[in-house]
Design a protein around this motif. Structure first.
Motif, PDB file in Angstrom:
ATOM      1  N   GLU A 186      10.333  12.832  17.198  1.00  0.00           N
ATOM      2  CA  GLU A 186      11.357  13.442  17.966  1.00  0.00           C
ATOM      3  C   GLU A 186      11.764  12.915  19.628  1.00  0.00           C
ATOM      4  N   PRO A 187      12.881  12.457  20.340  1.00  0.00           N
ATOM      5  CA  PRO A 187      12.324  11.918  21.572  1.00  0.00           C
ATOM      6  C   PRO A 187      12.240  11.589  22.757  1.00  0.00           C
ATOM      7  N   VAL A 188      11.079  11.122  23.573  1.00  0.00           N
ATOM      8  CA  VAL A 188      10.658  11.184  24.579  1.00  0.00           C
ATOM      9  C   VAL A 188      11.389  10.391  25.523  1.00  0.00           C
ATOM     10  N   VAL A 189      12.019  11.522  26.313  1.00  0.00           N
ATOM     11  CA  VAL A 189      13.086  10.022  27.302  1.00  0.00           C
ATOM     12  C   VAL A 189      12.255  10.014  29.038  1.00  0.00           C
ATOM     13  N   LEU A 190      13.053   9.551  29.238  1.00  0.00           N
ATOM     14  CA  LEU A 190      13.058   8.709  30.505  1.00  0.00           C
ATOM     15  C   LEU A 190      13.451   9.270  31.284  1.00  0.00           C
ATOM     16  N   LEU A 191      12.898  10.229  32.697  1.00  0.00           N
ATOM     17  CA  LEU A 191      14.128  11.265  33.249  1.00  0.00           C
ATOM     18  C   LEU A 191      13.087   9.950  34.890  1.00  0.00           C
ATOM     19  N   PHE A 192      14.302  10.242  35.996  1.00  0.00           N
ATOM     20  CA  PHE A 192      14.064   9.452  37.132  1.00  0.00           C
ATOM     21  C   PHE A 192      13.151  10.633  38.043  1.00  0.00           C
ATOM     22  N   ALA A 214       7.225  12.809  40.543  1.00  0.00           N
ATOM     23  CA  ALA A 214       5.690  13.317  40.270  1.00  0.00           C
ATOM     24  C   ALA A 214       5.685  13.188  38.533  1.00  0.00           C
ATOM     25  N   PRO A 215       4.372  13.426  38.442  1.00  0.00           N
ATOM     26  CA  PRO A 215       4.291  13.570  36.844  1.00  0.00           C
ATOM     27  C   PRO A 215       4.727  14.910  36.033  1.00  0.00           C
ATOM     28  N   THR A 216       5.111  15.293  34.993  1.00  0.00           N
ATOM     29  CA  THR A 216       5.149  16.589  34.796  1.00  0.00           C
ATOM     30  C   THR A 216       3.691  16.609  34.504  1.00  0.00           C
ATOM     31  N   GLY A 229      16.464  24.664  25.795  1.00  0.00           N
ATOM     32  CA  GLY A 229      16.912  25.347  27.144  1.00  0.00           C
ATOM     33  C   GLY A 229      15.267  25.301  27.682  1.00  0.00           C
ATOM     34  N   ILE A 230      14.547  24.508  27.461  1.00  0.00           N
ATOM     35  CA  ILE A 230      13.343  24.431  27.674  1.00  0.00           C
ATOM     36  C   ILE A 230      12.904  23.362  27.278  1.00  0.00           C
ATOM     37  N   ILE A 231      12.348  22.584  28.916  1.00  0.00           N
ATOM     38  CA  ILE A 231      11.827  21.002  28.907  1.00  0.00           C
ATOM     39  C   ILE A 231       9.723  21.101  28.850  1.00  0.00           C
ATOM     40  N   ASN A 232       9.240  20.829  27.002  1.00  0.00           N
ATOM     41  CA  ASN A 232       8.001  21.135  27.285  1.00  0.00           C
ATOM     42  C   ASN A 232       7.129  19.662  27.427  1.00  0.00           C
ATOM     43  N   LEU A 233       5.500  20.300  27.843  1.00  0.00           N
ATOM     44  CA  LEU A 233       5.073  19.326  28.377  1.00  0.00           C
ATOM     45  C   LEU A 233       5.546  17.928  27.537  1.00  0.00           C
ATOM     46  N   GLY A 234       5.006  16.413  27.463  1.00  0.00           N
ATOM     47  CA  GLY A 234       5.843  16.188  27.014  1.00  0.00           C
ATOM     48  C   GLY A 234       6.566  15.310  26.263  1.00  0.00           C
ATOM     49  N   GLU A 235       7.890  16.560  26.822  1.00  0.00           N
ATOM     50  CA  GLU A 235       9.329  16.254  26.188  1.00  0.00           C
ATOM     51  C   GLU A 235      10.220  14.654  26.629  1.00  0.00           C
ATOM     52  N   VAL A 236       9.852  14.761  27.788  1.00  0.00           N
ATOM     53  CA  VAL A 236      10.464  13.962  29.530  1.00  0.00           C
ATOM     54  C   VAL A 236       8.933  12.632  29.866  1.00  0.00           C
ATOM     55  N   VAL A 237       9.485  11.818  30.361  1.00  0.00           N
ATOM     56  CA  VAL A 237       8.466  11.216  31.428  1.00  0.00           C
ATOM     57  C   VAL A 237       9.116  10.353  33.020  1.00  0.00           C
ATOM     58  N   PHE A 238       8.284  11.093  33.454  1.00  0.00           N
ATOM     59  CA  PHE A 238       8.997  11.208  34.731  1.00  0.00           C
ATOM     60  C   PHE A 238       8.842  10.200  35.361  1.00  0.00           C
ATOM     61  N   LEU A 239       9.458   8.417  36.045  1.00  0.00           N
ATOM     62  CA  LEU A 239       8.994   7.906  36.677  1.00  0.00           C
ATOM     63  C   LEU A 239       9.828   6.995  38.039  1.00  0.00           C
TER      64      LEU A 239
END
Length: 838
Positions: free
Chosen positions: A112-118, A121-123, A655-665
């Motif tokens: 399962e990929p972990v994707v970077l988003l801008f 605030a951290p999730t 349709g749900i952003i689960n904790l750990g699915e994306v990383v905000f930086l």
């Protein structure tokens, strides 16, 4: 001399404090040279040559600066590592040196990929459409044949699941469904009062209003009027009053007979009649057995067991038959002495009266009186038990039939008691007929008065009504021609079919006091929102009206529900608003019981984390077809954009952003190192990647003695290893110095290149940083070579006097700049004057 002060690529500039020493020495030497030259010329103020033979420079106004350079290192700043939010196995990971922008995959965990988003605030939570979670449970029984997918958005009018092919529809509302939603609180059964064949019946779900047809018998319509009193007699203007009264009673008697017949059928079909006959036969057999052995038995004793009879008589069977037998006809004994005497004295074989079975089976004359009577009693008891058991097993059907008989009897009694009023053709039933006729516009030209008396005007109005509705125009309201209902009604069930004989129940209606409440109000609001508003006539007032039923029928037709105008408990589920299926608890093929779907609902999830998610989605082009507005509210449009993003990124499209699915930086990053390699295991919170969020920067260890040279925001020049000069800007200067016993204290200075591309291919490279250490703005300046040292002390410059000669002008000097100019702080000079230079 001035050229020696200029920093060149071949001869790097010395530190600024050495430059000042060199500058001072240079001035002294210059002054001596000039003075000697003047002395050799004989001290002439005008010189030996004219101005045209000399070199001149103009006095200028200029910004003078002094620069100082420091050694620095061009490299990366390592930020906090990227960590995983859950454990598993790394199945793919970015390599050191990789640059990852928004939407890029940092690593994969168990595929399962972990994707970077801008985002800044951290999730800290799963992000779904609502703040609350509800469990949607089934109120229907059967098998699940359809259910929404996890992640699906459930909106008003959507099918949540289906049971045996029947859909369960979502509507918006805060109150859970707890009852059937129908038009009226009461149920009315409409029966036919006229003999014949049913030729037409109103359809289930049909709205019945005043003047509408309920059914037809022999093609003659039966019409609904509003009124609280049931029709119980024919109404006319007294022409056939007596006949009408008799007809009413006849109808009631016929109905009673019909109900009695139904009761008889119910009893007969249950088998109770046969058992009842068996009881009667057993009673007769027992009676005959008692009479056989005891003669006449008083009526009060004949259906009691033998021993109870004997006990009541205060004797025994042996004593009755014991000789001597009392005189025949003795009135003191309840048995027949002649019968007993005949058995006791005339029977050819002695009788054992207490024997329970024949003492001599081979002798037909050997009798057992007690046995015969006991066997007859046992047969009677067995018949009674069987009869009671059969009655109990069919009690519900029989009870229903008995109630119908009672109701018919009550109707008959009411008809008979009202016979006198029928004859008089006055009363409340006449009043409600007149009221209905007037309401429908049949008022005999305005002459009909609602007074409860059936007079000529009432006849005229009734004749007009009969003509319009295809009824027999006789001016008589025959019993069964009109059915009075409390108000608007809805057909809930057909109890008969076209082609059946009339004379019984035809329709079941929902009527009476309209069903009302908050659940009805939210239903009406939902129907209107979906466009089912009965042609604009439905008003959301919380009262179930005819318009409400019409809107329900439209919803049922569009949704594939049974079109009966009733929302049965379980046919719809009320949810507070748009919801999202978080977890599907039952799948097709399983039994519809308990929870089916867990959904997030209620107030939309909102906050800075949602806002940055939406901004990132829009930035990546996932904007739900242009409908997504980044407002920090996790809406239906947000879900649509998330699902599109997930599909493009290889994530589960729920349709749900689960904790750990994306990383905000805050920005894109460059991978510096890996803390774990592909195939390695990680636990929750483990570091995975070392990253740098900024472009490569220059770091300078600034000596404490030079602390004030740099300030954040200052422009500087960075000389690269290939000697190219790149403009740069000071990002930060540490406020606290660091050092060791073996190394002097220094301040950390961070500098960013204005053009980050200039650092391509370089890392940990040595560079030179040149910064302005001091400056004077708008100084009056001359070349330093123009200064002349005076023997008496001080300096002067040789100025063109404009007449072919020169003159010495005394000056005071100030700041020396890197450009070879020196500031004139005092002296009769002005910008534009020309001074002699060597």
């Amino acid at each position: 001399m001035a050229e020696q002060l200029q920093p060149t690529r071949d001869s790097p500039a010395p530190p600024w404090f050495l430059k000042r020493l060199i500058l001072g020495g240079g001035i002294a030497v210059l002054v001596l040279v000039v003075a000697s030259f003047a002395f050799l010329q004989g001290g002439s103020s005008n010189g030996v040559s004219g101005p045209d033979a000399l070199d001149f420079a103009e006095v200028v106004t200029a910004d003078l600066v002094q620069q100082v350079s420091f050694n620095g290192t061009l490299g990366s700043i390592q930020n906090d590592p990227v960590r995983t939010r859950f454990g598993g196995t790394i199945t793919a990971i970015a390599s050191p040196g990789d640059t990852i922008g928004q939407g890029g995959t940092l690593f994969e965990l168990d595929g399962e990929p972990v994707v970077l988003l801008f985002g800044d605030a951290p999730t800290f939570r799963d992000m779904a459409i609502g703040e609350d979670a509800i469990t949607i449970s089934s109120q229907l029984t059967g098998t699940i044949t359809e259910v929404v997918e996890a992640g699906s958005v459930i909106q008003q009018g959507d099918v949540v699941y289906a049971v045996d092919g029947e859909p369960v529809i979502a509507l918006y509302g805060v109150h859970p469904a707890f009852r059937d939603l129908t038009m009226g609180e009461g149920v009315v059964t409409v029966s036919s009062q006229a003999g014949g064949v049913i030729t037409e019946i109103a359809a289930p779900g049909a709205i019945i209003e005043q003047g509408d047809m309920l059914f037809r018998v022999n093609d003659r319509g039966v019409i609904a009027f509003y009124g609280e009193l049931p029709a119980f007699r024919s109404l006319s203007d007294n022409r056939d009053a007596i006949a009408a009264a008799a007809k009413v009673i006849a109808f009631a008697e016929r109905d009673l007979a019909a109900e009695n017949a139904s009761l008889s059928i119910a009893l007969a079909s249950s088998g109770a009649t046969d058992e009842q006959s068996a009881v009667a036969s057993a009673e007769l057999a027992y009676r005959e057995t008692l009479v056989r052995w005891l003669g006449a038995v008083p009526e009060g004793f004949v259906l009691l067991p033998l021993d109870q009879i004997l006990s009541a008589w205060g004797t025994t069977l042996t004593r009755i038959y014991a000789p001597p037998v009392p005189a025949i006809g003795d009135p003191a004994t309840p048995w027949n002495e002649a019968v007993v005497w005949a058995w006791a004295t005339l029977w050819p074989v002695p009788i054992d009266v207490e024997a329970t079975s024949s003492p001599d089976p081979d002798n037909p004359l050997a009798l057992a009186p007690r046995g015969e009577m006991t066997d007859a009693w046992t047969s009677l008891i067995t018949a009674r038990v069987a009869y009671d058991a059969q009655l109990a097993s069919d009690a519900a059907a029989v009870l229903t039939a008995e109630k119908a008989v009672v109701a018919a009897e009550e109707t008959l009694v009411a008809a008979k008691s009202a016979q006198s009023a029928v004859v008089a053709n006055t009363g409340d039933d006449v009043r409600q007929l007149q009221t209905a006729l007037v309401s429908l516009g049949y008022d005999a030209g305005g002459t009909l008065v609602v007074d409860g008396a059936f007079m000529a005007e009432t006849t005229d109005a009734l004749l007009a009504f009969q003509a319009v509705n295809g009824l027999l125009q006789d001016g008589v309201m025959d019993l069964g021609e009109i059915v009075f209902l409390p108000g608007v009604a809805r057909v809930t069930e057909r109890l008969a079919s076209p082609g059946d004989s009339s004379g019984g129940a035809i329709l079941q209606l929902s009527t009476g006091e309209p069903r009302s409440g908050a659940d009805v109000l939210q239903l009406e609001l939902a129907l209107i929102a979906l466009g089912y508003d009965a042609g604009g006539r439905l008003v959301a007032d919380g009262v179930s009206s005819a318009e409400t039923t019409l809107a329900v029928l439209a919803l049922q037709a569009a949704s594939g529900l049974e079109q009966d105008g009733v929302l049965d408990h379980g046919e719809v589920v009320f949810i507070p608003g748009p919801s999202q299926a978080l977890n599907v608890l039952k799948v097709p093929g399983q039994t519809a019981s308990g929870g089916i779907v867990i959904a997030s609902t209620g107030e939309f999830a909102s906050g800075a984390d949602v806002l940055q998610l939406e901004e990132a989605l829009v930035g990546l082009g996932f904007d739900a077809g242009g409908t997504l507005v980044a407002d920090g509210v996790y809406s239906v449009e947000t879900v649509a954009a998330v699902r599109a993003f997930q599909g493009a990124s290889g994530l589960a499209q729920d349709g749900i952003i689960n904790l750990g699915e994306v990383v905000f930086l805050p920005t894109g990053l460059r991978v510096i190192n890996q803390f774990v390699t592909e195939g390695g295991g990680v636990s929750q919170g483990s570091p995975v990647l070392g990253v740098s969020l900024s472009a490569k920067v220059v770091r300078v260890d600034l000596p404490a003695s030079d602390q004030g040279v740099f300030s954040a925001g200052d422009p500087v020049i960075v000389e690269m290893p290939d000697f190219t000069e790149v403009p740069a800007t000071v990002l930060s200067v540490a406020e606290t110095a660091t050092g060791t016993q073996s190394a002097p204290a220094t301040f950390d200075v961070v500098i960013a290149l204005d053009d980050s591309a200039a650092a391509a291919g370089l890392d940990e490279a040595p560079v030179e940083v040149v910064v302005v250490s001091d400056a004077v703005v708008g100084a009056t300046a001359v070349p330093v070579s123009a200064l002349v040292a005076l023997l008496k002390g001080g300096y002067a410059v040789e100025v063109d006097d404009g007449e072919g000669g020169t003159r010495l002008v005394g000056v005071e000097v100030g700041f020396f700049g890197e450009s070879g100019l020196i500031q004139i702080t005092e002296g009769a000079l002005a910008p534009g004057d020309r001074v002699v230079v060597p």
